[in-house]
Design a protein around this motif. Structure first.
Motif, PDB file in Angstrom:
ATOM      1  N   GLY A   1      32.234 -28.482 -16.776  1.00 22.77           N
ATOM      2  CA  GLY A   1      33.319 -29.081 -17.545  1.00 22.77           C
ATOM      3  C   GLY A   1      34.193 -30.025 -16.753  1.00 22.77           C
ATOM      4  N   SER A   2      33.860 -30.252 -15.463  1.00 17.98           N
ATOM      5  CA  SER A   2      34.635 -31.257 -14.729  1.00 17.98           C
ATOM      6  C   SER A   2      33.837 -31.916 -13.614  1.00 17.98           C
ATOM      7  CB  SER A   2      35.928 -30.645 -14.175  1.00 17.98           C
ATOM      8  OG  SER A   2      35.657 -29.770 -13.107  1.00 17.98           O
ATOM      9  N   ARG A   3      32.880 -31.224 -13.076  1.00 25.02           N
ATOM     10  CA  ARG A   3      32.186 -31.786 -11.913  1.00 25.02           C
ATOM     11  C   ARG A   3      31.345 -33.010 -12.239  1.00 25.02           C
ATOM     12  NH1 ARG A   3      31.343 -27.389  -7.514  1.00 25.02           N
ATOM     13  NH2 ARG A   3      33.260 -26.334  -7.940  1.00 25.02           N
TER      14      ARG A   3
ATOM     15  N   TYR B   1      28.602 -33.043 -19.780  1.00 25.69           N
ATOM     16  CA  TYR B   1      29.156 -31.721 -19.511  1.00 25.69           C
ATOM     17  C   TYR B   1      28.442 -30.700 -20.388  1.00 25.69           C
ATOM     18  CZ  TYR B   1      33.406 -34.143 -17.748  1.00 25.69           C
ATOM     19  OH  TYR B   1      34.309 -34.926 -17.079  1.00 25.69           O
ATOM     20  N   GLU B   2      28.498 -29.441 -19.924  1.00 31.36           N
ATOM     21  CA  GLU B   2      27.960 -28.371 -20.769  1.00 31.36           C
ATOM     22  C   GLU B   2      28.947 -28.020 -21.889  1.00 31.36           C
ATOM     23  OE1 GLU B   2      27.015 -24.856 -18.453  1.00 31.36           O
ATOM     24  OE2 GLU B   2      26.432 -26.165 -16.803  1.00 31.36           O
ATOM     25  N   PHE B   3      30.216 -27.889 -21.512  1.00 30.89           N
ATOM     26  CA  PHE B   3      31.157 -27.270 -22.446  1.00 30.89           C
ATOM     27  C   PHE B   3      32.519 -27.935 -22.466  1.00 30.89           C
ATOM     28  CE2 PHE B   3      31.052 -25.124 -18.369  1.00 30.89           C
ATOM     29  CZ  PHE B   3      32.356 -25.334 -17.952  1.00 30.89           C
TER      30      PHE B   3
ATOM     31  N   HIS C   1      40.650 -29.415 -14.599  1.00 30.75           N
ATOM     32  CA  HIS C   1      41.533 -29.394 -15.767  1.00 30.75           C
ATOM     33  C   HIS C   1      40.978 -28.477 -16.858  1.00 30.75           C
ATOM     34  CE1 HIS C   1      42.890 -31.116 -19.663  1.00 30.75           C
ATOM     35  NE2 HIS C   1      44.037 -31.200 -19.054  1.00 30.75           N
ATOM     36  N   ARG C   2      39.672 -28.518 -17.030  1.00 31.62           N
ATOM     37  CA  ARG C   2      39.064 -27.794 -18.146  1.00 31.62           C
ATOM     38  C   ARG C   2      39.369 -26.295 -18.108  1.00 31.62           C
ATOM     39  NH1 ARG C   2      39.260 -29.269 -21.789  1.00 31.62           N
ATOM     40  NH2 ARG C   2      40.247 -27.364 -22.362  1.00 31.62           N
ATOM     41  N   SER C   3      39.257 -25.702 -16.932  1.00 28.89           N
ATOM     42  CA  SER C   3      39.323 -24.249 -16.878  1.00 28.89           C
ATOM     43  C   SER C   3      40.742 -23.706 -16.768  1.00 28.89           C
ATOM     44  CB  SER C   3      38.509 -23.742 -15.681  1.00 28.89           C
ATOM     45  OG  SER C   3      39.073 -24.243 -14.489  1.00 28.89           O
TER      46      SER C   3
ATOM     47  N   GLU D   1      40.657 -24.494  -8.674  1.00 26.08           N
ATOM     48  CA  GLU D   1      39.852 -24.646  -7.447  1.00 26.08           C
ATOM     49  C   GLU D   1      39.321 -23.260  -7.092  1.00 26.08           C
ATOM     50  OE1 GLU D   1      38.408 -26.882  -5.444  1.00 26.08           O
ATOM     51  OE2 GLU D   1      37.675 -25.007  -4.616  1.00 26.08           O
ATOM     52  N   TYR D   2      37.997 -23.117  -7.080  1.00 27.22           N
ATOM     53  CA  TYR D   2      37.408 -21.778  -6.987  1.00 27.22           C
ATOM     54  C   TYR D   2      36.701 -21.515  -5.658  1.00 27.22           C
ATOM     55  CZ  TYR D   2      38.922 -21.998 -11.738  1.00 27.22           C
ATOM     56  OH  TYR D   2      39.714 -22.146 -12.845  1.00 27.22           O
ATOM     57  N   ASN D   3      36.902 -22.433  -4.713  1.00 28.25           N
ATOM     58  CA  ASN D   3      36.373 -22.259  -3.359  1.00 28.25           C
ATOM     59  C   ASN D   3      34.857 -22.074  -3.314  1.00 28.25           C
ATOM     60  OD1 ASN D   3      36.942 -22.315  -0.616  1.00 28.25           O
ATOM     61  ND2 ASN D   3      36.986 -20.084  -0.458  1.00 28.25           N
TER      62      ASN D   3
HETATM   63  S1  CFN Z   1      33.570 -23.919 -10.233  1.00 28.81           S
HETATM   64 FE1  CFN Z   1      34.308 -24.897 -12.078  1.00 28.81          FE
HETATM   65  S2  CFN Z   1      34.901 -26.968 -11.922  1.00 28.81           S
HETATM   66  S3  CFN Z   1      35.750 -23.924 -13.394  1.00 28.81           S
HETATM   67 FE2  CFN Z   1      34.092 -24.540 -14.588  1.00 28.81          FE
HETATM   68  S4  CFN Z   1      34.581 -26.500 -15.378  1.00 28.81           S
HETATM   69 FE3  CFN Z   1      31.773 -23.658 -14.191  1.00 28.81          FE
HETATM   70  S5  CFN Z   1      31.185 -22.231 -12.612  1.00 28.81           S
HETATM   71 MO1  CFN Z   1      29.521 -23.764 -12.759  1.00 28.81          MO
HETATM   72  S6  CFN Z   1      30.290 -25.356 -11.289  1.00 28.81           S
HETATM   73 FE4  CFN Z   1      31.123 -25.883 -13.221  1.00 28.81          FE
HETATM   74 FE5  CFN Z   1      33.479 -26.777 -13.549  1.00 28.81          FE
HETATM   75 FE6  CFN Z   1      35.879 -26.091 -13.685  1.00 28.81          FE
HETATM   76 FE7  CFN Z   1      31.971 -24.064 -11.711  1.00 28.81          FE
HETATM   77  S7  CFN Z   1      31.717 -28.049 -13.520  1.00 28.81           S
HETATM   78  S8  CFN Z   1      30.022 -24.780 -14.728  1.00 28.81           S
HETATM   79  S9  CFN Z   1      33.062 -22.989 -15.805  1.00 28.81           S
HETATM   80  N1  CFN Z   1      32.769 -24.973 -13.243  1.00 28.81           N
END
Ligand code: CFN
Length: 528
Positions: free
Chosen positions: A342-344, A364-366, A260-262, A212-214
């Motif tokens: 990767g999750s949104r 997803y991109e990645f 989950h992805r990150s 969770e990156y706020n």
């Molecule tokens: S905040 Fe996250 S939620 S961390 Fe990841 S996979 Fe990126 S920065 Mo852009 S919005 Fe995006 Fe996800 Fe997880 Fe964000 S969908 S691409 S690398 N992402």
């Protein structure tokens, strides 16, 4: 012919062969089939992906507010990752480094003669001006190519200044996307920070929120709800995050995993090292939040906590009921395309569904295959168990893979227990007839817009304007275009408001490319 084939048929044989594995029309049959993901983008195709440095510095490390994150490389890399993600943070001890862009600003002579000297100078300068307790050095492509030893420089700085200094070899070119950068950051955060802090746990329900990156304040909204219920949030990884909080995070009782992805790597490592369980949650979308809160209460198994959870859910839902009905009436029946990270692209389908919006295209991109195909806690059979004894562990969704290890009886039992709803991935949850595309590119975006005509397209900064030029409203789901929060109950209403404003803005229907109704070349010549 379906939309998938119309798009694919326009490719040359070579590209067709590659891309057909990444594009799927969801049907009962394809729902259980694999999709190609996390592979190299075809060179020359205009992808929306980011790089390894973006995943490490931009995503996981960047939001740490009391850490001075120093980009070792040409200024562009640091500059572009400066503030654009809108990961918010409040200063705790009067300092908040995320407002700054720290870079060694490598120039040609440094590339030729080596950049370590400049890195040392940058650290000296940073210590003089900011005196941080932790510096993280992130490599960019040229640093890897010329072979600067950033790890040696970090070790020297630790000795000289008595601070914590970590180096991350996250050169942009490593791997196929930003995904590799997440992993690199996770490993060092686990090895160097988690578990180094000292704290005596006092409260009962201690949790961490991972992934969770706020962005736009999402994490703050989640914390508000969780605190209302009675949880103690030990650390958030890494939104509004701090070195101190992370160092104590091993004292939590449960890890919640939002993205989950990150961050799945840290969740797994903390489970192994400290025995902390983790569950996947989603605080985006009303039904998804309610399910997550109930899962958490179930995990702790405390009747008072469960009762309080229901009270807070009822109260929060009552607070937004009127707005929810209004936006539902405006948005019901609209269609959306979602192409994000990767999750949104999965999480936001839930939120759209709350307001009656159907997702016709997503990707997803990645992300990796498990993000698409689902990897949820599903029943499987322990080797020594009798056929009635089923325990829950994570396996991939295809039971056939396990056939060789199981008796015929166990295999049949396993198969009968697996339901598609058990998987918490994108594809199993999408409606038949919708399209899923991995690593969507510019050409495919244009083509799918023509074929599927979504009312709104959620994506990123690189493709945003391309979509708008096609006359479709585009909403950024990375930085929320200056808005948010979108997580939580009130966040859902913020989101519905922004989507409604976008869709009901007549401007998008009036967009016509200039070359469609006048000769651009002639106009220029006439004008001299
Ligand atoms: S905040 Fe996250 S939620 S961390 Fe990841 S996979 Fe990126 S920065 Mo852009 S919005 Fe995006 Fe996800 Fe997880 Fe964000 S969908 S691409 S690398 N992402």
């Amino acid at each position: 012919m379906n939309a998938r084939n119309i798009v694919l048929d326009q490719y040359s044989a070579k590209i067709y062969k590659n891309r057909k594995e990444h594009i799927m029309e969801v049907t009962e049959e394809t729902k259980t089939q694999p999709i190609a993901a996390n592979t190299r983008t075809v060179p020359g195709i205009i992808t929306n992906r980011g790089c390894c440095y973006a995943g490490c510095k931009g995503v996981v490390l960047g939001p740490l507010k009391d850490v001075l994150v120093l980009t070792h490389g040409p200024i562009g890399c640091g500059f572009y990752s400066w503030g654009t993600r809108r990961n918010k943070a409040k200063a705790e001890d009067g300092r908040n480094f995320i407002e700054y862009c720290f870079s060694t600003d490598l120039q040609e002579p440094d590339i030729v003669f080596g950049g370590e000297k400049k890195l040392r100078q940058a650290i000296d300068e940073a210590m003089k001006i900011f005196n941080p307790k932790c510096i993280m050095i992130c490599s960019t492509c040229p640093v890897g190519l010329i072979g600067d030893d950033i790890h040696a420089v970090a070790a020297e700085a630790e000795k000289e200044y008595g601070i914590s200094c970590m180096a991350f070899s996250c050169e942009g070119y490593k791997g196929v996307s930003q995904s590799g950068g997440h992993h690199i950051a996770n490993n060092t955060v686990m090895r160097r920070i988690i578990g180094t802090g000292d704290v005596q746990p006092t409260k009962k329900f201690r949790i961490n929120i991972l992934g969770e990156y706020n962005i736009g304040g999402d994490g703050w909204e989640q914390e508000r709800i969780l605190k209302r219920i009675g949880y103690e949030v030990v650390a958030v990884f890494t939104g509004d995050g701090s070195y101190d909080a992370l160092s104590k995070s091993h004292t939590a009782q449960l890890n919640l995993v939002q993205c989950h992805r990150s961050i799945n790597y840290i969740a797994e490592m903390m489970k192994t090292k400290y025995g902390i369980d983790w569950i996947k949650v989603n605080f985006v979308g009303l039904e998804a939040i309610i399910r997550s809160l109930r899962d958490m209460a179930m995990y702790f198994g405390d009747p008072e906590l469960s009762a309080r959870t229901e009270e807070v859910i009822a109260d929060e839902m009552a607070g937004i009921a009127e707005a929810k009905d209004y936006y539902f009436s405006k948005l019901k029946g609209k269609t959306a395309a979602l192409f994000v990270g990767g999750s949104r692209a999965h999480h936001y389908q839930k939120l759209l569904a709350d307001f009656g919006v159907k997702t016709v295209l997503a990707g997803y991109e990645f992300a990796h295959r498990d993000d698409y195909e689902g990897r949820e806690v599903i029943p499987t059979i322990k080797e020594d168990a009798d056929s009635k004894n089923i325990e829950h562990i994570e396996v991939e969704k295809d039971p056939d893979k396990y056939q060789a290890f199981l008796t015929a009886e166990q295999y049949e039992l396993l198969k009968s227990k697996i339901q598609l709803e058990d998987y918490y991935g994108m594809i199993p949850e999408m409606e038949n007839g919708s399209i899923v595309v991995d690593d969507l590119n510019q050409f495919e975006t244009d083509e799918f817009i023509k074929l599927l005509k979504p009312d709104i397209f959620f994506s990123g900064v690189k493709d945003k304007y391309q979509i708008q030029k096609a006359g479709v409203v585009s909403k950024q789901l990375h930085s929320y275009d200056y808005s948010g929060p979108y997580a939580g109950f009130t966040g859902a209403i913020n989101f519905a408001r922004d989507v409604t404003m976008g869709i009901y803005t007549p401007a998008w229907g009036l967009v016509t490319a200039p070359w469609k109704n006048k000769s651009v070349l002639k106009a220029k010549l006439a004008g001299g």
